[in-house]
Design a protein around this motif. Sequence first.
Motif, mmCIF file in Angstrom:
data_model
loop_
_atom_site.group_PDB
_atom_site.id
_atom_site.type_symbol
_atom_site.label_atom_id
_atom_site.label_comp_id
_atom_site.label_asym_id
_atom_site.label_seq_id
_atom_site.Cartn_x
_atom_site.Cartn_y
_atom_site.Cartn_z
ATOM 1 N N VAL A 47 0.844 -1.190 0.000
ATOM 2 C CA VAL A 47 0.000 0.000 0.000
ATOM 3 C C VAL A 47 0.885 1.248 0.000
ATOM 4 C CG1 VAL A 47 -1.779 -1.226 1.293
ATOM 5 C CG2 VAL A 47 -0.102 0.163 2.531
ATOM 6 N N ILE A 48 0.250 2.369 -0.240
ATOM 7 C CA ILE A 48 0.940 3.654 -0.067
ATOM 8 C C ILE A 48 0.669 4.148 1.344
ATOM 9 C CG2 ILE A 48 0.999 6.078 -0.760
ATOM 10 C CD1 ILE A 48 0.486 5.187 -3.600
ATOM 11 N N HIS A 49 1.739 4.485 2.052
ATOM 12 C CA HIS A 49 1.601 5.007 3.409
ATOM 13 C C HIS A 49 2.773 5.940 3.704
ATOM 14 C CE1 HIS A 49 4.838 2.526 5.129
ATOM 15 N NE2 HIS A 49 4.364 1.502 4.419
ATOM 16 N N GLY A 50 2.632 6.721 4.727
ATOM 17 C CA GLY A 50 3.714 7.583 5.159
ATOM 18 C C GLY A 50 4.652 6.852 6.101
ATOM 19 N N ALA A 51 5.924 7.251 6.105
ATOM 20 C CA ALA A 51 6.903 6.622 6.990
ATOM 21 C C ALA A 51 7.986 7.629 7.349
ATOM 22 C CB ALA A 51 7.529 5.394 6.327
ATOM 23 N N GLY A 82 8.033 -3.591 1.162
ATOM 24 C CA GLY A 82 7.593 -3.745 -0.222
ATOM 25 C C GLY A 82 6.673 -2.628 -0.668
ATOM 26 N N CYS A 83 6.251 -1.798 0.271
ATOM 27 C CA CYS A 83 5.337 -0.692 -0.037
ATOM 28 C C CYS A 83 6.085 0.509 -0.608
ATOM 29 C CB CYS A 83 4.597 -0.241 1.216
ATOM 30 S SG CYS A 83 3.540 -1.498 1.964
ATOM 31 N N PRO A 84 5.452 1.249 -1.543
ATOM 32 C CA PRO A 84 6.017 2.526 -1.980
ATOM 33 C C PRO A 84 5.688 3.606 -0.949
ATOM 34 C CG PRO A 84 4.005 2.054 -3.204
ATOM 35 C CD PRO A 84 4.251 0.864 -2.318
ATOM 36 N N ALA A 85 6.419 3.583 0.148
ATOM 37 C CA ALA A 85 6.172 4.525 1.252
ATOM 38 C C ALA A 85 6.688 5.912 0.901
ATOM 39 C CB ALA A 85 6.840 4.014 2.526
ATOM 40 N N VAL A 86 5.982 6.924 1.372
ATOM 41 C CA VAL A 86 6.307 8.320 1.061
ATOM 42 C C VAL A 86 6.526 9.104 2.357
ATOM 43 C CG1 VAL A 86 5.022 8.235 -1.112
ATOM 44 C CG2 VAL A 86 3.850 8.971 0.980
ATOM 45 N N PRO A 87 7.041 10.323 2.268
ATOM 46 C CA PRO A 87 7.232 11.127 3.479
ATOM 47 C C PRO A 87 5.915 11.368 4.219
ATOM 48 C CG PRO A 87 8.455 12.084 1.650
ATOM 49 C CD PRO A 87 7.594 11.012 1.069
#
Length: 235
Positions: free
Chosen positions: A173-177, A196-201
């Motif tokens: 999923v897309i989530h912030g990290a 494995g997630c495309p994590a974003v700011p």
Amino acid sequence: MNYKSFSLLFFVLLMSFNSFPDKTNLNPISLESTEKKASENVSVYSQIDANSFVLPSFESFNLALDGFNHLKEKGLIQKNILTIVDFSLSSTTKRLWVIDLDQNKVLFQTLVAHGRNTGEEFAQAFSNQAESYKSSVGFYATAEIYKGKHGMSLKLDGLQKGLNDKARERAVVIHGADYVSESFIKQNKRLGRSQGCPAVPVEMNQKIINVIKDKSCLFIYHPAAKQDIVSKLAS
């Protein structure tokens, strides 16, 4: 056509012709169709308002736009929003773009993480398997928002069998990290990595999700996987 557009058109035509499996079977119709599509993609790319950002490479955009149009025709995506992740780039660079194709404008460009087993600074290995902790390339449709352990998150449906169709069961999923940040890069010489997630700011998470939710197109690109992406998109 200006010099920039001409150069882009020549490049994409050369790449397109080289990608045909058997050049002896080409006919005037297929060549004309390829040339027309390439010209249209060059035109779109050359007119994008970068909005003070840096544009994605034409190679990644060209493939992304072809896939977007194909999936839109099939009804698998609905919104004219295209998100491109270019995993050929260093994780220390802003390698995610959100583009509004109605306005022909880049809305966001930001950092994005790859999976911990996909590579260190650079993404090198990909997988569709559960527990691989690797990223998956290819085309996705964005789905519903939910609240998880990372807060506001966005589910993804992988649209290419064998490449990313297990995304939902893998909870990709897309989530912030907080490990997706300039401060993490400064301390570790690379970006943090996900499962494995495309994590974003964290500070970009809600803004991006609210724009791309509900069946927009997400494309995760790597040149090493280009042939698989193209072949599985056509199937």
